[in-house]
Scaffold this motif. Sequence first.
Motif, mmCIF file in Angstrom:
data_model
loop_
_atom_site.group_PDB
_atom_site.id
_atom_site.type_symbol
_atom_site.label_atom_id
_atom_site.label_comp_id
_atom_site.label_asym_id
_atom_site.label_seq_id
_atom_site.Cartn_x
_atom_site.Cartn_y
_atom_site.Cartn_z
ATOM 1 N N MET A 173 0.899 -0.791 0.003
ATOM 2 C CA MET A 173 -0.228 0.155 -0.084
ATOM 3 C C MET A 173 1.005 1.395 -0.278
ATOM 4 O O MET A 173 1.637 1.159 0.805
ATOM 5 N N PRO A 174 1.010 1.704 -1.171
ATOM 6 C CA PRO A 174 1.661 3.331 -0.937
ATOM 7 C C PRO A 174 1.010 3.964 0.644
ATOM 8 O O PRO A 174 0.063 4.413 0.867
ATOM 9 N N ALA A 175 1.903 4.423 1.357
ATOM 10 C CA ALA A 175 2.100 4.874 2.114
ATOM 11 C C ALA A 175 0.944 6.109 2.095
ATOM 12 O O ALA A 175 -0.046 6.346 3.124
ATOM 13 N N LYS A 176 0.572 6.680 1.155
ATOM 14 C CA LYS A 176 -1.107 7.828 1.191
ATOM 15 C C LYS A 176 -2.167 7.096 1.846
ATOM 16 O O LYS A 176 -2.691 7.702 1.925
ATOM 17 N N HIS A 177 -1.773 6.365 1.053
ATOM 18 C CA HIS A 177 -3.453 5.191 1.917
ATOM 19 C C HIS A 177 -3.549 4.125 2.526
ATOM 20 O O HIS A 177 -4.531 3.701 3.132
ATOM 21 N N GLN A 178 -2.322 4.319 3.205
ATOM 22 C CA GLN A 178 -2.403 4.193 4.486
ATOM 23 C C GLN A 178 -3.254 4.098 5.363
ATOM 24 O O GLN A 178 -3.480 5.272 6.050
ATOM 25 N N PRO A 179 -4.563 2.973 5.963
ATOM 26 C CA PRO A 179 -5.036 3.562 6.992
ATOM 27 C C PRO A 179 -4.571 3.881 8.240
ATOM 28 O O PRO A 179 -3.091 3.511 8.306
ATOM 29 N N ASP A 180 -5.791 5.224 9.408
ATOM 30 C CA ASP A 180 -4.412 5.847 10.500
ATOM 31 C C ASP A 180 -4.738 4.934 11.584
ATOM 32 O O ASP A 180 -5.456 5.367 12.288
ATOM 33 N N LEU A 181 -3.977 3.209 11.310
ATOM 34 C CA LEU A 181 -4.043 2.932 12.280
ATOM 35 C C LEU A 181 -3.157 3.765 13.837
ATOM 36 O O LEU A 181 -1.903 3.781 12.892
ATOM 37 N N LEU A 182 -2.965 3.015 15.015
ATOM 38 C CA LEU A 182 -2.180 3.443 15.391
ATOM 39 C C LEU A 182 -1.016 3.224 15.598
ATOM 40 O O LEU A 182 0.087 4.150 16.111
ATOM 41 N N LEU A 183 -0.831 2.088 15.373
ATOM 42 C CA LEU A 183 0.347 1.446 15.132
ATOM 43 C C LEU A 183 0.994 2.108 13.976
ATOM 44 O O LEU A 183 2.021 2.645 14.498
ATOM 45 N N LEU A 184 0.309 2.779 13.116
ATOM 46 C CA LEU A 184 1.714 3.215 12.494
ATOM 47 C C LEU A 184 1.863 5.014 12.638
ATOM 48 O O LEU A 184 2.759 5.529 12.665
ATOM 49 N N ARG A 185 0.693 5.423 13.709
ATOM 50 C CA ARG A 185 1.333 6.324 14.402
ATOM 51 C C ARG A 185 2.610 6.660 14.841
ATOM 52 O O ARG A 185 3.141 7.883 15.599
ATOM 53 N N HIS A 186 2.689 5.218 15.863
ATOM 54 C CA HIS A 186 4.057 5.645 16.715
ATOM 55 C C HIS A 186 4.974 4.576 16.022
ATOM 56 O O HIS A 186 6.333 4.685 16.442
ATOM 57 N N VAL A 187 5.362 3.529 15.323
ATOM 58 C CA VAL A 187 5.785 2.910 15.043
ATOM 59 C C VAL A 187 6.708 2.775 13.272
ATOM 60 O O VAL A 187 5.901 3.287 12.668
ATOM 61 N N ARG A 188 7.877 3.413 13.257
ATOM 62 C CA ARG A 188 8.047 4.086 11.415
ATOM 63 C C ARG A 188 7.904 2.810 11.040
ATOM 64 O O ARG A 188 8.246 1.440 11.140
ATOM 65 N N LEU A 189 7.512 2.889 10.085
ATOM 66 C CA LEU A 189 7.286 2.527 8.696
ATOM 67 C C LEU A 189 7.761 1.501 8.291
ATOM 68 O O LEU A 189 7.619 0.042 8.014
ATOM 69 N N SER A 190 9.140 0.989 7.992
ATOM 70 C CA SER A 190 9.942 0.119 7.547
ATOM 71 C C SER A 190 10.351 -0.429 8.430
ATOM 72 O O SER A 190 10.241 -1.873 8.211
ATOM 73 N N ARG A 191 10.269 -0.139 10.270
ATOM 74 C CA ARG A 191 10.065 -1.225 11.181
ATOM 75 C C ARG A 191 8.929 -2.042 10.795
ATOM 76 O O ARG A 191 9.330 -3.078 11.296
ATOM 77 N N VAL A 192 7.694 -1.590 10.860
ATOM 78 C CA VAL A 192 6.488 -2.222 10.897
ATOM 79 C C VAL A 192 6.685 -3.807 9.874
ATOM 80 O O VAL A 192 6.465 -4.335 10.152
ATOM 81 N N HIS A 193 7.270 -2.928 8.647
ATOM 82 C CA HIS A 193 7.316 -3.842 7.203
ATOM 83 C C HIS A 193 9.029 -4.656 7.730
ATOM 84 O O HIS A 193 8.250 -5.717 7.297
ATOM 85 N N LEU A 194 9.862 -4.477 8.699
ATOM 86 C CA LEU A 194 10.404 -5.753 9.074
ATOM 87 C C LEU A 194 10.485 -6.710 9.844
ATOM 88 O O LEU A 194 9.726 -7.444 9.777
ATOM 89 N N PHE A 195 8.909 -6.170 10.745
ATOM 90 C CA PHE A 195 8.220 -7.227 11.631
ATOM 91 C C PHE A 195 7.279 -8.179 10.699
ATOM 92 O O PHE A 195 7.833 -9.062 11.034
ATOM 93 N N THR A 196 6.896 -7.186 9.733
ATOM 94 C CA THR A 196 5.657 -8.521 9.017
ATOM 95 C C THR A 196 6.462 -9.228 8.067
ATOM 96 O O THR A 196 6.129 -10.197 7.949
ATOM 97 N N ALA A 197 8.167 -8.196 7.703
ATOM 98 C CA ALA A 197 8.921 -9.534 6.593
ATOM 99 C C ALA A 197 8.799 -10.463 7.892
ATOM 100 O O ALA A 197 9.474 -11.520 7.164
ATOM 101 N N ILE A 198 9.696 -10.527 8.612
ATOM 102 C CA ILE A 198 10.202 -11.385 9.553
ATOM 103 C C ILE A 198 9.425 -12.429 9.786
ATOM 104 O O ILE A 198 9.215 -13.946 9.792
ATOM 105 N N GLN A 199 7.890 -12.598 10.152
ATOM 106 C CA GLN A 199 6.909 -13.048 10.419
ATOM 107 C C GLN A 199 6.437 -13.974 9.088
ATOM 108 O O GLN A 199 6.589 -14.747 9.092
ATOM 109 N N LEU A 200 6.404 -13.131 7.729
ATOM 110 C CA LEU A 200 6.947 -14.175 6.599
ATOM 111 C C LEU A 200 7.675 -14.662 6.644
ATOM 112 O O LEU A 200 7.363 -15.916 6.109
ATOM 113 N N ALA A 201 8.575 -14.915 6.510
ATOM 114 C CA ALA A 201 9.554 -15.745 6.833
ATOM 115 C C ALA A 201 9.236 -16.891 7.550
ATOM 116 O O ALA A 201 9.590 -18.051 7.193
#
Lengths: 954, 954
Positions: free
Chosen positions: B837-865
């Motif tokens: 999802m392009p950053a512009k269209h991302q929903p206003d999740l509380l998570l995204l207000r507090h954690v950098r997007l790159s860190r969120v993606h890293l966490f997700t990538a680890i989970q995917l792995a």
Amino acid sequence: MKLPGQEEFEVSSAHENVPEEALESGLDSGPSLDGPSDTDSKELGVFKDPLLFIQLNELLGWPQALEWRETGRWLLFEEKLEVGAGRWSAPHVPTLTLPSLQEFRSLLADGFVLLDCQAQSLLELVEQVIRVESLSPELRGQLQALLLQRPKHQIQTTGARSCWGSIPLRNASHDEDTPLKPQSPLRQKLPPGAEAAVVLAGELGFLAQPLGAFVRLRDPVVLGPLTEVPLPSRFFCLLLGPPTQGRSYHEMGRAAAVLLSDWRFQGSVRQASNLHDLLAALDAFLQKVTVLPPGRWDPTARIPPPKHLPSPHKRHPSQPREVKCLSRRQSVALAEDRHHRGQHAPSLELQRTGRLFGGLVQDVRRKVSWYPSDFSDALHPQCFSAVLYIYLATVTNAITFGGLLGDATEGAQGVLESFLGTAVAGAAFCLMAGQPLTILSSTGPVLVFERLLFSFSRDYSLDYLPFRLWVGVWVAIFCLMLVATEASLLVRYFTRFTEEGFCALISLIFIYDALGKMLNLTRSYPIQRPGSPAYGCFCQYPDPGGNESQWTRTKPKDREDILSVHLGLVNASLLPPAECAQQGGHPRGPSCHTVPDIAFFSLLLFLTSFLCAMALKHVKNSRLFPSVVRKVFSDFSSVLAILLGCGLDAFLGLATPKLLVPTEFKPTLAGRSWLVSPFGANPWWLSVAAALPALLLSILIFMDQQITAVILNRAEYKLQKGAGFHLDLFCVAVLMLLTSALGLPWYVSATVISLAHMDSLRRESRACVPGEVPHFLGIREQRLTGLVVFILTGISIFLAPVLKFIPMPVLYGIFLYMGVTALSSIQFMKRVQLLLMPAKHQPDLLLLRHVRLSRVHLFTAIQLACLGLLWIIKSTPAAIIFPLMLLGLVGVRKAMEWVFSPQELLWLDELMPEEERNIHEKGLEPEHLFSGSDSEDSELMYQPKAPEINISVN
Amino acid sequence: MKLPGQEEFEVSSAHENVPEEALESGLDSGPSLDGPSDTDSKELGVFKDPLLFIQLNELLGWPQALEWRETGRWLLFEEKLEVGAGRWSAPHVPTLTLPSLQEFRSLLADGFVLLDCQAQSLLELVEQVIRVESLSPELRGQLQALLLQRPKHQIQTTGARSCWGSIPLRNASHDEDTPLKPQSPLRQKLPPGAEAAVVLAGELGFLAQPLGAFVRLRDPVVLGPLTEVPLPSRFFCLLLGPPTQGRSYHEMGRAAAVLLSDWRFQGSVRQASNLHDLLAALDAFLQKVTVLPPGRWDPTARIPPPKHLPSPHKRHPSQPREVKCLSRRQSVALAEDRHHRGQHAPSLELQRTGRLFGGLVQDVRRKVSWYPSDFSDALHPQCFSAVLYIYLATVTNAITFGGLLGDATEGAQGVLESFLGTAVAGAAFCLMAGQPLTILSSTGPVLVFERLLFSFSRDYSLDYLPFRLWVGVWVAIFCLMLVATEASLLVRYFTRFTEEGFCALISLIFIYDALGKMLNLTRSYPIQRPGSPAYGCFCQYPDPGGNESQWTRTKPKDREDILSVHLGLVNASLLPPAECAQQGGHPRGPSCHTVPDIAFFSLLLFLTSFLCAMALKHVKNSRLFPSVVRKVFSDFSSVLAILLGCGLDAFLGLATPKLLVPTEFKPTLAGRSWLVSPFGANPWWLSVAAALPALLLSILIFMDQQITAVILNRAEYKLQKGAGFHLDLFCVAVLMLLTSALGLPWYVSATVISLAHMDSLRRESRACVPGEVPHFLGIREQRLTGLVVFILTGISIFLAPVLKFIPMPVLYGIFLYMGVTALSSIQFMKRVQLLLMPAKHQPDLLLLRHVRLSRVHLFTAIQLACLGLLWIIKSTPAAIIFPLMLLGLVGVRKAMEWVFSPQELLWLDELMPEEERNIHEKGLEPEHLFSGSDSEDSELMYQPKAPEINISVN
């Protein structure tokens, strides 16, 4: 005048009278941001204020490590810094607290106000600001150092939000781009001439008392690194003070920024000559704010930007309800005014001249002046994609209607005629017509009529094409008579009721045909149930290799059912029928002609292409993928669905029924020349008798052509070059002659595909300051896209080797999709849904605010009944009078005036010419004295409506 | 105390400690309206104020025909009269203008305020009110007549909105129902004890100056026909005046009504002793309002009621940002407090006793006290529908897992065992377990393990069932050891990361199996392509009627391909294979065993049931149909989809593969008795060696059981009777012994179906004052529904004649649906979508207000792995160590502490016990000094989260 700014922005979507050139030439992005159209500004007496970028720098870290940090920014909406995530919040409507505004006011009143400061740099500015009496010299030094400290900006380096990217920066005079610093993507989005305002706020322990300063610079100055984007700053606001309970400098800073982001306040401040003016502007702002009570609204909830901003005349809710005080006449006029925005053609083209062909002459005269620009206006990249898009839609249409027509006329016309006719008629129409955005096509009603005509001539053993030629000749004559008598003026009687009835019928025909064709397929390829002769086919060889008498001897059996064909002593094998025939044998048996699996596979292809097209259409509203990708998926949904279907079919390689395309350029009907002979095998008097069906067909063509024309020329499309109802009909009449003589299908304007054409040529303001929604500016009105589309269609006649791979079920699926999409887009269907919806769940439609639900339901029910009647007539032998029934819709609508009040009809439909005249002449009984409550209707609802029937094909 | 009201309402959703009885006994509807829970009111020091119904009667028609008309009403939200449509608007958040509030204030300040008026009727009240000095006697007479005039009420007689309909009215003492007047449906919705307030406003020409009056009645009095509902009125407010430019009595009246609808203001006014108190309350209200700037917000737009109202502590946005001043410790605690609401089990059940079986003993002790109520609490009609719902889900599950298990074990177990085992194990668990809401079932991971165990024993020629018995015995022993050592306390390490990994894996297995099974079908029923031997089958009779030598003579051919079977001189017919065999013939040919059309028809059934279930599931969010109908469609979506699939199949009557159901009550494996012999053909030492696989299986069962238990016992479900982790595991161990001995499948808690069970037992406040959203109160915790479900499942063994009509593709479709639904409901998938999802269209999740997007993606990538790794291991020969890998997930999560900061983990996941301890002991480095911006997060986001994995099966 002190009312600049605000109005400019809000009325910017009404740009009817701005010359096209002004909009195109780099200012394209401007209208919503840096100026109103001429008429608007004259009307409201405003002048152009530059867009203001406001930045809040906050002082953080007291007492340990003071630093300035950009924590908020405003253009139209607010963006907050989300520190943890290190990104800007989504743009949202700013909300304030009343105390923060009041505190800002008192700080301003006691503070230091400097208007028309002549500082040329940040240093000069700071030196002037710290000359406040209350500060001791050493404090001044500390403060100066602090104010000159470089603030920390939050700059998003991802280009995800850029959308002005392609617009060259024009206003480079003040730019001081430091190449080392990452360039803010926001900078790309700001229109030329934008200015900045800086608000500095924070708690500063060493101050004994609050320090407020407001500076307006005489000339905007780039204040070094103070702002995120190197724009020249016009305003500077400083709000510092000791940490005090109950006083939030952050909120005060936000209040100052929100105030400055208000165009009206900003305009007043630009004009203010003293503190008193400033405070008056603030008080004026306060009078206009909207107040949400605590406890019913979470003050920290972020409100997403509204789709439409309020227009200036809606900005006086605190005034006594004006409408209430209006005379009856005025309030009706107001309601009309609102309603007319969504109504059809402006009256200029629809004035009676009273002369023979007077309307046609006027149309031609008006169109001639636009003719050169009809080609020059097409020089825009958007037109390329429009051509591709509409070409694919036109070809799909030509293929499918060609197939249907071939079926209906038993090959008298076919796909080749369809392609050829579409190309010739379409191109000619684009060159000559009054409304060149129209796309000609075979249409459902005409197809229905042609089918009837064919079965009539078959029943009476007439030579079809010559008979048809005469029908065409008569239709052309009748249509020319209609043009001569300016009958097109009757389109004023085509209200939405008629349009919707017509559109719903077309859509239903699409849907019905698609499903019917699909069911027919399962009859041609029967499903093999247990017990049915699934296995009954073998290959019999006529020339046996052994004793011939043996081969021919068959064994009689006593069973008489489907199993009665048996193998006797024959020279046979289990070769599939095709190979059997190749090897000289004869396939024998009850199931040699059934191909297994085809029925269900066809159904799968049908459903797949339908669902895929529907799903892709909705990709546009998804949040995944960049918008470009989504737009491609959505715009080309039916092309992609066709490709998917073909791919699936090719992958499995089953013998599904494919599109039959001619491989040679000759008429589909064997043995005829291109020119239809005038009499053929028919008696001479038939050429006269053809006038009777021609009369009916003329009505049909007139209705079909003009309803579409009315829809295309609706005011909401903001067409500048006007309509040409008379000229369009004239062109259709001439083309009738041509196509009849050549035995090609008949063509009129196709609603669905023409709307798709216009949709692909939309001009929108590209301004996308965070949170702003692009505005619709108009349509690229020109003749070139259509022309190119039809030339390409003509060339496609030689595409047979490719087209023959398209399975028919896929095309049926696309037709179902087109029908469903078209049907679901009309307001009528929304009202049908209301019938099934509990009152509690009904959407807050303006309609429902003003008309009793029972009346709405009655109106819908009448419409449904009309539709049902039309459908029944279409399906019975009386179908030939079907065109008359279409005309009957107008009569039904007229009769409704006895059942519904004009107000109800105004909301449910539109008014007919007489009704409008009545209202103007006699005035109307007021619905109720309280009708003033209209003033409380949301402005959102008065925005130019989206076209009622807005379906993109492909 | 002067802070009543508001808080009561807003915290009402937290009812953990209110005795169930109080909630059930007619007051069920009350909590959100007429009182907070005990704890809340103590905490906030409030007392109970009755709900206030406020009505605005407006004077219309000056000067011709004066009449009072009800034009607005307020309970929680505002409803406006829509005069034209003759109906109430949808409830919405009221918006005011600042001037209207200020005008009301000045009118009040100059007006006539009467507190504790002792009037007993409208007449007495009016007489007291018109005793204002400014009025002349004749004006008084006119005014009195006017005020006593009967107002016109807008009463909706349709029952569409009633929802308190079934609640008996308790407060009949003041009722004066005039039977002639249509009873307002609103009356039905008001809770007992509600009071009314009337605001009368309007323009009155004969008044020389404005007349404002505010009356608080000492005892509420029914003021005759003044209010729409005959409630006793407490407040009376009169706002009349001459028509003046710039002054809207309508808006003033609305301001008064909105003020009174504010609980805090209302509370203050109830306590006020003089005008000064009244004005102070108004000023306090003004301090708390939210201000929207003009130009960015249309003041007339109607804001729909928010899902959650702000809680009282969020009502101080004008205070300096408190959080900013908090110590590090405090701010972390605050963040934790917020986060913990959505976190798992309360610590009571998870405290180590340190004794052998200490946890189990505690569990039993705690559960025994609830045991009687576990049956009495089930006496509610809701439980009937829950039973039906879960019964269907359980049977579907039993059928499908039975089929899969039968496949996996080559008939060693089958559908009969599945039914029997489910019934026995499930019922026993419901009677004994710690968490009787759990539904036992075969689960994906256990199925995978059993498949591995079977292929192992087949590869080594072991007697499967005896081997399996020993594995089961060992697992039971290991599990009992785990119970003894209180190993269940380890669940505290199962954070959302682990849960999600596990759930995603289960869901993927569902999806993969469904698709795989479907593909297998197309292999069993091959599609007949052109050229393939579609027609190659005939029926050969062994006893020919003619010359035998001729019948058997075949004609040699040189082709060697699939067409090599040829007909020679044989006595044959084209009978279908089944009939051929009946008549004593032999079907001969390459395609006798292929049934045409089945493959595609199966695919159609599969897709139909999947898409139909998906679509029906979403009917709940539609606006069409009454909510009851939608709920039925949605709740029974998969049952309806199964029925549709069966109907379609029956209609066409094709030989699709059907569910194989035993018709006799005996083990599926021929020749075995119900009790598995302890050794069978296996060597004795295998009973010891079985401990090795048993160890792995124990880990698997422990993980599977406890992760589900953690999810079910989440705090957001507000369970009152607590969890029983040790007891549950004990029950599972005992049931392992039983099922192994009988050769039945193994059972553990099934996440998906147990959540559906809980979902069907939700208790919600029925209060639905217009605009209010029902609140979740808790779950009906009892043992009876589960017990009845499993008894019914047991009885269903005799349902074979019905079940055999279910086509397998339909069941596969439902499984795909279950997998997709379960997968899409976990937060992990939302984060995977963020990747696209392009950053512009991302929903206003509380998570995204507090954690950098790159860190969120890293966490997700680890989970995917991790998920990928698990999948690979599951699919390779190493699959046997798969349980260990599940345990590895906890390790990976632990290792993440090196990569992510505790704050990030707090937002992305949950904290593990050590991390929490660390935070409490050492304190944390503040994320940033500016972390105070958290205080601006919307309250909406702190509401108890919806369960992360909330999928309803069926």
